[in-house]
Design an enzyme around this catalytic site. Structure first.
Site, PDB file in Angstrom:
ATOM      1  N   LYS A   1       0.831  -1.197   0.000  1.00 53.50           N
ATOM      2  CA  LYS A   1       0.000   0.000   0.000  1.00 53.50           C
ATOM      3  C   LYS A   1       0.867   1.249   0.000  1.00 53.50           C
ATOM      4  O   LYS A   1       0.690   2.146  -0.809  1.00 53.50           O
ATOM      5  CB  LYS A   1      -0.918  -0.008   1.233  1.00 53.50           C
ATOM      6  N   THR A   2       1.859   1.281   0.900  1.00 50.31           N
ATOM      7  CA  THR A   2       2.708   2.469   1.037  1.00 50.31           C
ATOM      8  C   THR A   2       3.899   2.432   0.088  1.00 50.31           C
ATOM      9  O   THR A   2       4.618   3.402  -0.036  1.00 50.31           O
ATOM     10  CB  THR A   2       3.281   2.534   2.454  1.00 50.31           C
ATOM     11  N   PHE A   3       4.142   1.306  -0.539  1.00 48.90           N
ATOM     12  CA  PHE A   3       5.345   1.076  -1.352  1.00 48.90           C
ATOM     13  C   PHE A   3       6.610   1.303  -0.521  1.00 48.90           C
ATOM     14  O   PHE A   3       7.642   1.735  -1.032  1.00 48.90           O
ATOM     15  CB  PHE A   3       5.350   1.956  -2.616  1.00 48.90           C
TER      16      PHE A   3
ATOM     17  N   GLU B   1      10.300  -5.771   3.518  1.00 52.29           N
ATOM     18  CA  GLU B   1      10.485  -7.053   2.851  1.00 52.29           C
ATOM     19  C   GLU B   1      10.129  -6.958   1.372  1.00 52.29           C
ATOM     20  O   GLU B   1      10.845  -7.451   0.498  1.00 52.29           O
ATOM     21  CB  GLU B   1       9.588  -8.126   3.492  1.00 52.29           C
TER      22      GLU B   1
ATOM     23  N   GLY C   1      -5.219  -4.496   5.465  1.00 52.16           N
ATOM     24  CA  GLY C   1      -4.389  -5.484   4.775  1.00 52.16           C
ATOM     25  C   GLY C   1      -4.993  -6.877   4.791  1.00 52.16           C
ATOM     26  O   GLY C   1      -5.077  -7.548   3.757  1.00 52.16           O
ATOM     27  N   ARG C   2      -5.458  -7.333   5.935  1.00 55.45           N
ATOM     28  CA  ARG C   2      -5.969  -8.707   6.047  1.00 55.45           C
ATOM     29  C   ARG C   2      -7.387  -8.846   5.516  1.00 55.45           C
ATOM     30  O   ARG C   2      -7.965  -9.931   5.577  1.00 55.45           O
ATOM     31  CB  ARG C   2      -5.844  -9.185   7.490  1.00 55.45           C
TER      32      ARG C   2
ATOM     33  N   GLU D   1      -4.418 -11.433  14.002  1.00 53.48           N
ATOM     34  CA  GLU D   1      -4.036 -10.026  13.931  1.00 53.48           C
ATOM     35  C   GLU D   1      -5.229  -9.147  14.336  1.00 53.48           C
ATOM     36  O   GLU D   1      -5.053  -8.072  14.893  1.00 53.48           O
ATOM     37  CB  GLU D   1      -3.555  -9.668  12.512  1.00 53.48           C
TER      38      GLU D   1
ATOM     39  N   HIS E   1      -2.635 -38.466  10.480  1.00 56.93           N
ATOM     40  CA  HIS E   1      -1.390 -39.231  10.641  1.00 56.93           C
ATOM     41  C   HIS E   1      -0.319 -38.386  11.322  1.00 56.93           C
ATOM     42  O   HIS E   1       0.856 -38.735  11.272  1.00 56.93           O
ATOM     43  CB  HIS E   1      -0.891 -39.701   9.282  1.00 56.93           C
TER      44      HIS E   1
ATOM     45  N   LYS F   1       9.617  -3.868  14.405  1.00 51.33           N
ATOM     46  CA  LYS F   1      10.129  -3.153  13.235  1.00 51.33           C
ATOM     47  C   LYS F   1      11.107  -2.063  13.651  1.00 51.33           C
ATOM     48  O   LYS F   1      12.173  -1.894  13.057  1.00 51.33           O
ATOM     49  CB  LYS F   1       8.971  -2.467  12.489  1.00 51.33           C
TER      50      LYS F   1
END
Lengths: 545, 545
Positions: free
Chosen positions: B204-206, B210, B265-266, B351, B382, B510
């Site tokens: 979104k913010t560019f 990551e 975001g989610r 979140e 299993h 962060k």
């Protein structure tokens, strides 16, 4: 007297209360040596366990608990081939599979090492033939793709190792099919060429429903093109002990790779079940994996309890599960190759410790086991770390990372490691209201906005984690890492006096499924069901037709 | 008065005690109508919730709780664009993204629907051009591979949908890179041809660390072959709102796909973040996904609380989390295509609900949120089902399955469904000592062996589950399924009076990572650390050089 009424258990409970008032921040402030005292090296692995809710007294009490539960003797019993899987009356000897010494290991007065070495030699020969291109498919072309068909322990271990050692994969491409949902097999086969595909059917009994159904569908798919049944022997091999079943399928018994009743499914990647690994990375690297596990075995067997890495991890697990009511354990490998590692440890831990009765059959009055979950960082930071940092649950975390990457994008690794370290720090230290307020003031918010935002910007901290570091994720290191968690699991089961090696809990569902399968296919009732199960079957039947 | 002191909360606690003596087996025996009364259809989904630890009284109390917490009004507030994300002062309008009616939706007196429709049209045009081969790479060849670079909500949603709709994927191959570990990007790029690869940079913010690092490494990789920077515009597009950042990267602003601050975001796969989905399955199917979500939105908005599927799931979650101390929720899709579904719901749920303060900033004195985990059946059977069946923890389970498969191996599906049903039955009914004894006797064991084995062969049962069924996993059904869990999450957050739409808890890590990155790269201290973090940084530095 049950364990929970013992003096040591009571002392742990009392001690846990005294810890409620302490913050990890304070423990670090009080003791500048905390990091050096609460960290250790074992083989290629370095463990920092100083960010745990523990003091010297905690560790001393937990080690006493281990002593009183007879841990050292029980560990030796496993290594020496005693039948410690009592409910199944079996020895437990995955450690013999990676016994790299010349010492014999006896089960019922018979040394198992010659058999182990024979199968290793067979794996070496076969994997070398396939990898070199000497082994040919029915049309004369070399093998380019290998499909491992297995489920549970016959899938998770090899799949995890092949993913973790991606940088070492220089053989045919490996694919893993486990789920009985045909979509799984289809997603793999639709891209493959039968002429150059080898199938490994991994099932100890050669009767596992999912595996045999997938294997027969693969066989059918193969024959649609290959036509002649004699070609099956060039394209299918078996990891099994059921010679008759294997032969009936069309597999050459010379390509049946054997293992034994003292190899549990979830401890089996060191056995013939590891054949896909040998095909992917070569036998030399597979043996290096064994070496790494053997190094951890030696450490586990020889190091004193208070300086024993698997023992410490196991006791910390008990501490959080039984005294902090932690129902889960999150594993956070900061290594994309370990994206199957959590599923592997999930089975290892949960199938081993998900028991409610002691070895002697008494109901437990304490929690056993916890739910293992997690995923490679940094992804989790953008998903569920919110709950780790500001949620209401205590979730012990294992952070795992290599110092050196095995890929060409080197600029990424310092960022990965910085995030890795920052998360353990943030979970431990948190952020106080004073700190949060100062930041908000610096950002120029109005006093009203600051008061409204402040509670949302605080972090309680005091959240425990272990940090595991190593140089790089090579086969040797991976072997040690897996063995570490195996032994951790054993330690917990010994404290809880439960059998880490049986899995009777998987039977009931299988039993019921057989009846329901008939009911769905033939629309006849074979079993009495509760109204829900019956209603659901009817609901499905009505929409199938 | 806090919620936990309210009369309704106290009544639920008392009621929960009375249920301790009851077994689900008995509840079914007492009430032949339990299945039909505790099941319902909403859009394409059928929910059976009769295998829960509930009675009419439980449901009536939980519905009263929802009423008292103002649920219906709060739900309307979301749909109508009120700024219910209070800590960020934003509206929450993922429902507007899939508003398939002609009705306007206002934020600050401005109808957001024209903007939404404009971006949908842009997505349609672009995805059609790429899928038809009209869009060409720099050397004149059509696009065969698309790499989505994004993390968290910009990754999990599209990746999950593309996996779930594998049978509908008839466009270019989709790849998803999220982790900052360069191994992730490398594992994808090493097999691709830059001439025919399109990159989507989703941030979104560019500025997401990551994503931008991965995007720049991809750009570098691309230019190594393509050479000329002008070709970037043919091979990179952006899902973002940062026009300046996008242009500086070399992307044509005509290929920037926008979304808005009321898209979390989610909750963003319905927006431009869904572009990879449109490329993989085509815009028509993407719109069908929106249609399915819209159908669930209508149900959620209109159905009475006691017959409202998301409300029921949310209230059951509260019931187990707050009154049974359940710390986890397992999701078990019996559909291999849903292998990313659990990770998606994990972020959505954890979140959103991993908060410790109310909207007004008061600390909560009750648990919020739980750990979402699980994997596609039958694999878990299993692996970790042992702990579900015989462990000491209560783990509410959601079982999800399609009646019809979308692959050619049709013989597999009845086996899959039989296992699916059998597991919910086994978890609920268990196996009594009398039943286990009879079986052991029939198997011909000695009396001594029977007594030794018996405790290990018993299943307590009484373990709750929901069953979700649908015809087949098409885009419409998947849309409804995702929206169901979105609204379930909202319901829980409304009961707990927490903000489901912020995520301040991700900031501290962060912040700290920025300093540590410098310390690792430049070997200079920028921050004071605890002895553990400092020791780990030194340990790494010493081995890096």
């Amino acid at each position: 007297m049950t364990m929970t009424h013992s003096a040591i258990w009571q002392a742990l409970q009392t001690h846990r209360q005294t810890l409620s008032a302490l913050h990890l921040r304070d423990l670090f402030a009080q003791d500048p040596q905390r990091f050096s005292r609460y960290s250790l090296q074992a083989g290629p692995l370095f463990l920092d366990y100083s960010k745990n809710l523990i003091t010297d007294e905690t560790l001393s009490l937990l080690v006493s608990l281990a002593q009183q539960r007879g841990l050292p003797k029980a560990v030796e019993a496993m290594f020496s081939g005693e039948k410690i899987n009592r409910s199944e009356q079996r020895a437990v000897l995955h450690t013999a599979l990676r016994n790299r010494s010349t010492q014999a290991v006896f089960v019922d007065n018979r040394d198992v090492m010659p058999d182990i070495r024979r199968v290793l030699a067979q794996m070496d020969q076969f994997s070398t033939a396939v990898r070199s291109g000497q082994w040919r498919g029915y049309s004369g072309k070399p093998i380019e793709d290998v499909v491992n068909i297995g489920i549970g322990g016959s899938d998770l271990g090899p799949a995890m190792v092949c993913a973790a050692l991606a940088a070492d994969c220089d053989g045919p491409r490996l694919h893993f099919v486990s789920n009985v949902d045909g979509a799984h097999l289809w997603s793999v086969l639709k891209n493959l060429n039968p002429e150059q595909t080898l199938f490994i059917v991994a099932s100890k009994t050669f009767t596992t429903q999912e595996t045999l159904l997938n294997a027969h569908s693969a066989r059918h798919w193969f024959l649609q093109q290959a036509r002649e049944e004699k070609f099956i022997a060039r394209h299918f091999v078996a990891l099994s002990t059921n010679r008759a079943g294997v032969v009936a399928f069309g597999i050459d018994p010379a390509n049946m790779f054997e293992f034994w009743d003292w190899v549990g499914g979830r401890y089996s990647l060191w056995s013939a079940i590891g054949l896909p690994i040998a095909l992917a990375v070569g036998m030399q690297r597979f043996e290096s994996l064994l070496d790494g596990a053997y190094a951890m075995d030696q450490h586990f067997r020889e190091a004193p309890l208070h300086a024993n890495m698997p023992v410490l991890l196991g006791l910390l697990g008990v501490w959080y599960i039984n005294f902090f009511q932690a129902q889960t354990q999150v594993i956070l490998p900061y290594d994309q190759g370990l994206h199957r590692f959590v599923s592997y440890i999930q089975q290892l831990s949960m199938e081993s410790t998900g028991k409610s009765v002691t070895n002697a059959g008494q109901p437990v009055d304490y929690a056993t086991g916890s739910i293992v979950w997690g995923s490679p960082g940094t992804n989790g930071q953008h998903a569920y770390f919110q709950l780790l940092h500001q949620g209401t649950l205590l979730i012990p975390a294992d952070f795992i990372a290599p110092i050196r990457p095995r890929h060409p994008f080197t600029a990424h690794h310092p960022v990965l490691l910085a995030n890795f370290l920052a998360q353990t720090e943030a979970l431990m230290t948190g952020k106080t209201a004073a700190q949060a307020r100062a930041e908000l003031q610096q950002q120029g918010h109005t006093p009203e906005r600051i008061e409204a935002l402040l509670p949302h910007k605080c972090f309680a901290g005091n959240r425990p984690s272990n940090t595991l570091l190593f140089d790089t994720l090579d086969p040797y290191t991976l072997g040690a890492l897996i063995a570490l968690y195996e032994h951790k699991t054993l330690v917990q089961s010994l404290i809880w006096d439960i059998n880490a090696f049986d899995q009777w809990g998987v039977e009931l569902g299988k039993q019921l499924a057989r009846g329901i399968e008939k009911e769905l296919l033939e629309a006849q009732w074979t079993l009495p069901h509760d109204a829900s199960t019956q209603g659901l079957i009817q609901w499905i039947r009505a929409r199938q037709s």
